[in-house]
Motif scaffolding. Structure first.
Motif, mmCIF file in Angstrom:
data_model
loop_
_atom_site.group_PDB
_atom_site.id
_atom_site.type_symbol
_atom_site.label_atom_id
_atom_site.label_comp_id
_atom_site.label_asym_id
_atom_site.label_seq_id
_atom_site.Cartn_x
_atom_site.Cartn_y
_atom_site.Cartn_z
ATOM 1 N N MET A 93 0.841 -1.198 0.000
ATOM 2 C CA MET A 93 0.000 0.000 0.000
ATOM 3 C C MET A 93 0.872 1.242 0.000
ATOM 4 O O MET A 93 2.086 1.154 0.156
ATOM 5 C CB MET A 93 -0.965 0.022 1.177
ATOM 6 N N GLN A 94 0.223 2.384 -0.196
ATOM 7 C CA GLN A 94 0.920 3.665 -0.171
ATOM 8 C C GLN A 94 0.438 4.470 1.023
ATOM 9 O O GLN A 94 -0.744 4.430 1.366
ATOM 10 C CB GLN A 94 0.680 4.443 -1.462
ATOM 11 N N LEU A 95 1.367 5.177 1.657
ATOM 12 C CA LEU A 95 1.060 6.010 2.822
ATOM 13 C C LEU A 95 1.505 7.436 2.560
ATOM 14 O O LEU A 95 2.385 7.684 1.740
ATOM 15 C CB LEU A 95 1.799 5.493 4.061
ATOM 16 N N LYS A 96 0.918 8.360 3.299
ATOM 17 C CA LYS A 96 1.365 9.748 3.270
ATOM 18 C C LYS A 96 2.474 9.898 4.301
ATOM 19 O O LYS A 96 2.416 9.328 5.388
ATOM 20 C CB LYS A 96 0.218 10.692 3.609
ATOM 21 N N SER A 97 3.479 10.693 3.982
ATOM 22 C CA SER A 97 4.574 10.902 4.922
ATOM 23 C C SER A 97 4.121 11.661 6.162
ATOM 24 O O SER A 97 4.791 11.602 7.192
ATOM 25 C CB SER A 97 5.726 11.643 4.234
ATOM 26 N N SER A 98 2.985 12.343 6.098
ATOM 27 C CA SER A 98 2.490 13.103 7.243
ATOM 28 C C SER A 98 1.889 12.224 8.339
ATOM 29 O O SER A 98 1.570 12.725 9.410
ATOM 30 C CB SER A 98 1.451 14.129 6.784
ATOM 31 N N VAL A 99 1.726 10.915 8.102
ATOM 32 C CA VAL A 99 1.145 10.033 9.115
ATOM 33 C C VAL A 99 2.151 9.025 9.657
ATOM 34 O O VAL A 99 1.769 8.084 10.345
ATOM 35 C CB VAL A 99 -0.105 9.276 8.583
ATOM 36 N N VAL A 100 3.436 9.225 9.359
ATOM 37 C CA VAL A 100 4.473 8.331 9.867
ATOM 38 C C VAL A 100 5.602 9.144 10.494
ATOM 39 O O VAL A 100 5.754 10.329 10.212
ATOM 40 C CB VAL A 100 5.057 7.426 8.757
ATOM 41 N N LYS A 101 6.361 8.483 11.357
ATOM 42 C CA LYS A 101 7.591 9.093 11.860
ATOM 43 C C LYS A 101 8.701 8.068 11.737
ATOM 44 O O LYS A 101 8.470 6.855 11.768
ATOM 45 C CB LYS A 101 7.440 9.587 13.290
ATOM 46 N N LYS A 102 9.917 8.569 11.567
ATOM 47 C CA LYS A 102 11.076 7.698 11.403
ATOM 48 C C LYS A 102 11.272 6.909 12.680
ATOM 49 O O LYS A 102 11.210 7.452 13.773
ATOM 50 C CB LYS A 102 12.296 8.556 11.094
ATOM 51 N N GLY A 103 11.493 5.613 12.526
ATOM 52 C CA GLY A 103 11.576 4.786 13.727
ATOM 53 C C GLY A 103 12.768 3.947 13.842
ATOM 54 O O GLY A 103 13.502 3.483 13.187
#
Length: 118
Positions: A108-118
């Motif tokens: 799937m594809q996600l928006k970068s605004s809903v993730v944080k680097k982990g």
């Protein structure tokens, strides 16, 4: 109107022209935004994708979903805190700029605004 139009980043054609907000190459048909796309040296500009807290993302990074997401066709969705490994940055549709595989959901594809680097 821009006085000195940049050459085409794909084929280096010098005869580019403006059409509305885009710059167009007559030889290969490539279109790009006038303010972005090339640097002063004529090389393609590096696209920077940032996560929800402002960290830069790169291909292969691992990220964590920061808010619950509804998934069309799935009764449960993706919970906040879900870890996603091995992302790819893409030019997606409607701001979806991360291509990934999530366990239990698939590709799937996600928006970068809903993730944080982990």
């Amino acid at each position: 109107m821009i006085e000195n139009l940049p050459p085409c980043p794909k084929c280096s054609c010098e005869y580019t022209y403006e059409m509305n907000a885009l710059v167009v190459c007559p030889e290969c048909g490539h279109e790009w935004a006038a303010a972005e796309g090339v640097t002063d040296s004529g090389a393609p500009a590096e696209r920077v994708v940032k996560d929800a807290v402002g960290n830069g993302l790169q291909d292969g990074d691992s990220v964590v979903v920061v808010k619950a997401l509804k998934v069309k066709g799935s009764p449960s969705g993706i919970k906040a805190g879900t870890k996603v490994r091995g992302i790819r940055l893409v030019d997606g549709v409607d701001g979806h700029d991360i291509d990934c595989k999530i366990d239990g959901f698939g590709a799937m594809q996600l928006k970068s605004s809903v993730v944080k680097k982990g």
